[in-house]
Design a protein around this motif. Sequence first.
Motif, PDB file in Angstrom:
ATOM      1  N   ILE A  79      -7.520  25.347   1.642  1.00 18.85           N
ATOM      2  CA  ILE A  79      -8.796  26.054   1.762  1.00 18.85           C
ATOM      3  C   ILE A  79      -9.859  25.387   0.894  1.00 18.85           C
ATOM      4  O   ILE A  79     -11.005  25.229   1.297  1.00 18.85           O
ATOM      5  N   SER A  80      -9.476  24.961  -0.317  1.00 17.79           N
ATOM      6  CA  SER A  80     -10.407  24.308  -1.231  1.00 17.79           C
ATOM      7  C   SER A  80     -10.253  22.796  -1.130  1.00 17.79           C
ATOM      8  O   SER A  80      -9.170  22.263  -1.408  1.00 17.79           O
ATOM      9  N   LEU A  81     -11.319  22.095  -0.725  1.00 18.34           N
ATOM     10  CA  LEU A  81     -11.250  20.639  -0.545  1.00 18.34           C
ATOM     11  C   LEU A  81     -10.952  19.931  -1.863  1.00 18.34           C
ATOM     12  O   LEU A  81     -10.149  18.997  -1.900  1.00 18.34           O
ATOM     13  N   SER A  82     -11.562  20.387  -2.952  1.00 15.07           N
ATOM     14  CA  SER A  82     -11.365  19.728  -4.248  1.00 15.07           C
ATOM     15  C   SER A  82      -9.918  19.865  -4.712  1.00 15.07           C
ATOM     16  O   SER A  82      -9.306  18.894  -5.184  1.00 15.07           O
ATOM     17  N   GLU A  83      -9.341  21.058  -4.575  1.00 12.33           N
ATOM     18  CA  GLU A  83      -7.944  21.256  -4.973  1.00 12.33           C
ATOM     19  C   GLU A  83      -7.002  20.473  -4.060  1.00 12.33           C
ATOM     20  O   GLU A  83      -5.975  19.946  -4.510  1.00 12.33           O
ATOM     21  N   PHE A  84      -7.370  20.406  -2.786  1.00  9.44           N
ATOM     22  CA  PHE A  84      -6.558  19.646  -1.829  1.00  9.44           C
ATOM     23  C   PHE A  84      -6.519  18.166  -2.203  1.00  9.44           C
ATOM     24  O   PHE A  84      -5.461  17.540  -2.204  1.00  9.44           O
ATOM     25  N   MET A  85      -7.671  17.597  -2.564  1.00 12.79           N
ATOM     26  CA  MET A  85      -7.752  16.182  -2.917  1.00 12.79           C
ATOM     27  C   MET A  85      -7.028  15.888  -4.232  1.00 12.79           C
ATOM     28  O   MET A  85      -6.519  14.790  -4.442  1.00 12.79           O
ATOM     29  N   GLN A  86      -6.971  16.870  -5.128  1.00 12.34           N
ATOM     30  CA  GLN A  86      -6.326  16.676  -6.422  1.00 12.34           C
ATOM     31  C   GLN A  86      -4.831  16.994  -6.395  1.00 12.34           C
ATOM     32  O   GLN A  86      -4.134  16.764  -7.375  1.00 12.34           O
ATOM     33  N   SER A  87      -4.350  17.509  -5.275  1.00 15.57           N
ATOM     34  CA  SER A  87      -2.949  17.942  -5.204  1.00 15.57           C
ATOM     35  C   SER A  87      -1.968  16.782  -5.101  1.00 15.57           C
ATOM     36  O   SER A  87      -0.778  16.943  -5.351  1.00 15.57           O
ATOM     37  N   GLY A  88      -2.457  15.607  -4.723  1.00 16.89           N
ATOM     38  CA  GLY A  88      -1.568  14.473  -4.508  1.00 16.89           C
ATOM     39  C   GLY A  88      -1.070  14.379  -3.079  1.00 16.89           C
ATOM     40  O   GLY A  88      -0.416  13.405  -2.695  1.00 16.89           O
ATOM     41  N   PHE A  89      -1.391  15.403  -2.277  1.00 19.61           N
ATOM     42  CA  PHE A  89      -0.926  15.438  -0.895  1.00 19.61           C
ATOM     43  C   PHE A  89      -1.425  14.232  -0.100  1.00 19.61           C
ATOM     44  O   PHE A  89      -0.687  13.640   0.687  1.00 19.61           O
ATOM     45  N   VAL A  90      -2.705  13.883  -0.303  1.00 19.88           N
ATOM     46  CA  VAL A  90      -3.289  12.762   0.446  1.00 19.88           C
ATOM     47  C   VAL A  90      -2.556  11.463   0.123  1.00 19.88           C
ATOM     48  O   VAL A  90      -2.247  10.675   1.027  1.00 19.88           O
ATOM     49  N   TRP A  91      -2.269  11.232  -1.177  1.00 15.50           N
ATOM     50  CA  TRP A  91      -1.549  10.009  -1.568  1.00 15.50           C
ATOM     51  C   TRP A  91      -0.160   9.971  -0.933  1.00 15.50           C
ATOM     52  O   TRP A  91       0.271   8.932  -0.411  1.00 15.50           O
ATOM     53  N   ALA A  92       0.554  11.098  -0.986  1.00 17.42           N
ATOM     54  CA  ALA A  92       1.903  11.148  -0.408  1.00 17.42           C
ATOM     55  C   ALA A  92       1.860  10.932   1.092  1.00 17.42           C
ATOM     56  O   ALA A  92       2.713  10.238   1.671  1.00 17.42           O
ATOM     57  N   LEU A  93       0.849  11.520   1.741  1.00 14.92           N
ATOM     58  CA  LEU A  93       0.713  11.372   3.193  1.00 14.92           C
ATOM     59  C   LEU A  93       0.391   9.925   3.559  1.00 14.92           C
ATOM     60  O   LEU A  93       0.936   9.378   4.533  1.00 14.92           O
ATOM     61  N   LEU A  94      -0.495   9.292   2.777  1.00 15.21           N
ATOM     62  CA  LEU A  94      -0.828   7.883   3.023  1.00 15.21           C
ATOM     63  C   LEU A  94       0.392   6.984   2.815  1.00 15.21           C
ATOM     64  O   LEU A  94       0.587   6.015   3.543  1.00 15.21           O
ATOM     65  N   SER A  95       1.215   7.319   1.813  1.00 22.86           N
ATOM     66  CA  SER A  95       2.419   6.509   1.578  1.00 22.86           C
ATOM     67  C   SER A  95       3.354   6.585   2.775  1.00 22.86           C
ATOM     68  O   SER A  95       3.928   5.575   3.201  1.00 22.86           O
ATOM     69  N   ALA A  96       3.495   7.783   3.346  1.00 19.47           N
ATOM     70  CA  ALA A  96       4.339   7.946   4.535  1.00 19.47           C
ATOM     71  C   ALA A  96       3.746   7.208   5.732  1.00 19.47           C
ATOM     72  O   ALA A  96       4.463   6.576   6.512  1.00 19.47           O
ATOM     73  N   LEU A  97       2.411   7.274   5.865  1.00 20.24           N
ATOM     74  CA  LEU A  97       1.738   6.615   6.979  1.00 20.24           C
ATOM     75  C   LEU A  97       1.930   5.099   6.924  1.00 20.24           C
ATOM     76  O   LEU A  97       2.259   4.456   7.935  1.00 20.24           O
ATOM     77  N   PHE A  98       1.760   4.511   5.727  1.00 26.31           N
ATOM     78  CA  PHE A  98       1.896   3.059   5.619  1.00 26.31           C
ATOM     79  C   PHE A  98       3.367   2.628   5.682  1.00 26.31           C
ATOM     80  O   PHE A  98       3.649   1.491   6.072  1.00 26.31           O
ATOM     81  N   TYR A  99       4.271   3.518   5.320  1.00 27.20           N
ATOM     82  CA  TYR A  99       5.689   3.199   5.526  1.00 27.20           C
ATOM     83  C   TYR A  99       5.989   3.152   7.021  1.00 27.20           C
ATOM     84  O   TYR A  99       6.755   2.308   7.490  1.00 27.20           O
ATOM     85  N   ALA A 100       5.355   4.062   7.777  1.00 31.04           N
ATOM     86  CA  ALA A 100       5.517   4.046   9.232  1.00 31.04           C
ATOM     87  C   ALA A 100       4.945   2.764   9.826  1.00 31.04           C
ATOM     88  O   ALA A 100       5.550   2.151  10.712  1.00 31.04           O
ATOM     89  N   LEU A 114       0.837  -1.200   0.000  1.00 33.25           N
ATOM     90  CA  LEU A 114       0.000   0.000   0.000  1.00 33.25           C
ATOM     91  C   LEU A 114       0.874   1.253   0.000  1.00 33.25           C
ATOM     92  O   LEU A 114       0.548   2.250  -0.670  1.00 33.25           O
ATOM     93  N   ASN A 115       1.973   1.199   0.706  1.00 32.74           N
ATOM     94  CA  ASN A 115       2.922   2.308   0.722  1.00 32.74           C
ATOM     95  C   ASN A 115       3.419   2.599  -0.693  1.00 32.74           C
ATOM     96  O   ASN A 115       3.443   3.758  -1.131  1.00 32.74           O
ATOM     97  N   TRP A 116       3.782   1.569  -1.443  1.00 30.77           N
ATOM     98  CA  TRP A 116       4.262   1.753  -2.816  1.00 30.77           C
ATOM     99  C   TRP A 116       3.171   2.308  -3.722  1.00 30.77           C
ATOM    100  O   TRP A 116       3.411   3.222  -4.512  1.00 30.77           O
ATOM    101  N   VAL A 117       1.969   1.738  -3.632  1.00 26.81           N
ATOM    102  CA  VAL A 117       0.865   2.175  -4.491  1.00 26.81           C
ATOM    103  C   VAL A 117       0.571   3.660  -4.259  1.00 26.81           C
ATOM    104  O   VAL A 117       0.439   4.435  -5.217  1.00 26.81           O
ATOM    105  N   PHE A 118       0.487   4.061  -3.000  1.00 26.93           N
ATOM    106  CA  PHE A 118       0.171   5.457  -2.695  1.00 26.93           C
ATOM    107  C   PHE A 118       1.301   6.393  -3.124  1.00 26.93           C
ATOM    108  O   PHE A 118       1.044   7.511  -3.588  1.00 26.93           O
ATOM    109  N   LEU A 119       2.560   5.952  -2.981  1.00 30.75           N
ATOM    110  CA  LEU A 119       3.684   6.791  -3.400  1.00 30.75           C
ATOM    111  C   LEU A 119       3.655   7.014  -4.908  1.00 30.75           C
ATOM    112  O   LEU A 119       3.836   8.139  -5.393  1.00 30.75           O
TER     113      LEU A 119
END
Length: 292
Positions: free
Chosen positions: A142-163, A77-82
């Motif tokens: 500030i904008s939820l749609s832009e936040f979700m499309q930024s890739g930030f969530v995927w990168a954060l999830l990759s770090a979380l599953f690496y942890a 999951l870490n790899w997929v999200f990264l």
Amino acid sequence: MNVSAIIKLTVSMAIFGSIGFFTIHTGVPATELVFIRCVCATLFLGALWLITGGHKTEIWNKKELLRTLLCGVFIVLNWVFLFKAFEEMSISIAISIYNLAPIFVLILGALLLKEKMTIQALVATVTCFIGSIFIIGLQNFISLSEFMQSGFVWALLSALFYAFTMLTSRTIKNLSAYALTFIQTAVGIVMLVPFVDFSLFEGLTTTNWLYILGTGFIHTGFVYYLFFDSIRSLSTILVSVLVFVDPVVAILLDMLLLDFMPSAIQTLGILLIFSGIFYTIYIPKQKAPLQE
């Protein structure tokens, strides 16, 4: 000082630093790429495991085997999200957020394992969080749609599953590095095969396949071999220093080959994140904990 081990670890981290560059040239989405990566790594590491005779001396334990299987789920999951993060944002930004994993280890250790949270850990966490906001940009939060499309969530999830991977692997003491990694990548094959769209591999160019096989045999198989063959001969502090070769190479390649140039605020965010991580690793822990 084991010079050979230092060279091996440095080379492995430098190679891994180029994985983002390889990923964006494969021509396939994250799930399909991780599947091929698992297949290549399983073949490569399984062959080394057999050639070295390690399979004959393994100490098998049911609880450790179950933890290894769980660890395999986390690392896949870490790899997929990264790789999904690489699809949405620059490699430099994704790698910077991905390297928040040590901070997540501290937080999860306090929440799940009842480890003491020090002032040092709190300062590092806040510093890295502010750095993350600077990297993505306040407007995207500030904008939820832009936040979700930024890739930030995927990168954060990759770090979380690496942890999660790091925390789980701490409890595995008897299995060799080859057995551990072979089982993890084999889990990845079983996990992902129902979701792989094999039609996406049709029409790929020779160049695409070279990059795909590179991520499998080089970035996973060969790098894992160098990594596990070297860390057993080096101190924890030295390993902690050398793993920073990975993000440095990733950011340099992003800037030199892909023309990425971070803004002043993004540069500050990157510096804050790595300062927080550096502070976590090298500054002695405070004696007085924030919580018992």
